[in-house]
Design a protein around this motif. Structure first.
Motif, short mmCIF file in Angstrom:
data_model
loop_
_atom_site.label_atom_id
_atom_site.label_comp_id
_atom_site.label_asym_id
_atom_site.label_seq_id
_atom_site.Cartn_x
_atom_site.Cartn_y
_atom_site.Cartn_z
N VAL A 186 0.85 -1.19 0.00
CA VAL A 186 0.00 0.00 0.00
C VAL A 186 0.88 1.23 0.00
N SER A 225 -3.66 0.79 -3.24
CA SER A 225 -3.14 -0.56 -3.39
C SER A 225 -2.73 -0.77 -4.85
N ARG A 249 -8.17 2.34 -4.31
CA ARG A 249 -7.74 3.38 -3.37
C ARG A 249 -8.96 3.88 -2.60
#
Length: 96
Positions: free
Chosen positions: A44, A61, A67
């Motif tokens: 992330v 991600s 997101r």
């Protein structure tokens, strides 16, 4: 995919097109700008962004291309959840 310079990139603070890539993924452990946190299961990229509605924490991600931007109230809500809440979330199968 367009191979023109800057294609598929965005600047922090703007909302990218779905699947757009961050210009450069920061090294783990950085403190300036976006920070990447990863292990064998997930990556992330977390950054602080300013929106018309105030400051948000942007969580992206890259593996999933997803997101979310969370405000202070939403982050505070996460802070008082019991550990079981996250276990239950992990049991769910992610959507497409």
């Amino acid at each position: 995919m367009d191979s023109g310079e800057g294609a598929g990139r965005f600047e922090v603070g703007s909302w990218p097109d779905e699947g757009a890539l961050l210009g450069t993924i920061p090294a783990e452990g950085g403190t300036n700008g976006p920070v990447m946190i990863s292990n064998e299961f997930a990556d992330v990229v977390v950054s602080k962004v300013r929106t018309r509605n105030g400051v948000r924490l942007d969580i992206w991600s890259p593996r999933r291309g997803t997101r979310v931007q969370l405000d202070a109230v939403e982050l505070d809500c996460l802070s008082y959840q019991p550990k079981e809440t996250f276990s239950e979330l992990l049991e769910r199968r992610p959507g497409p």
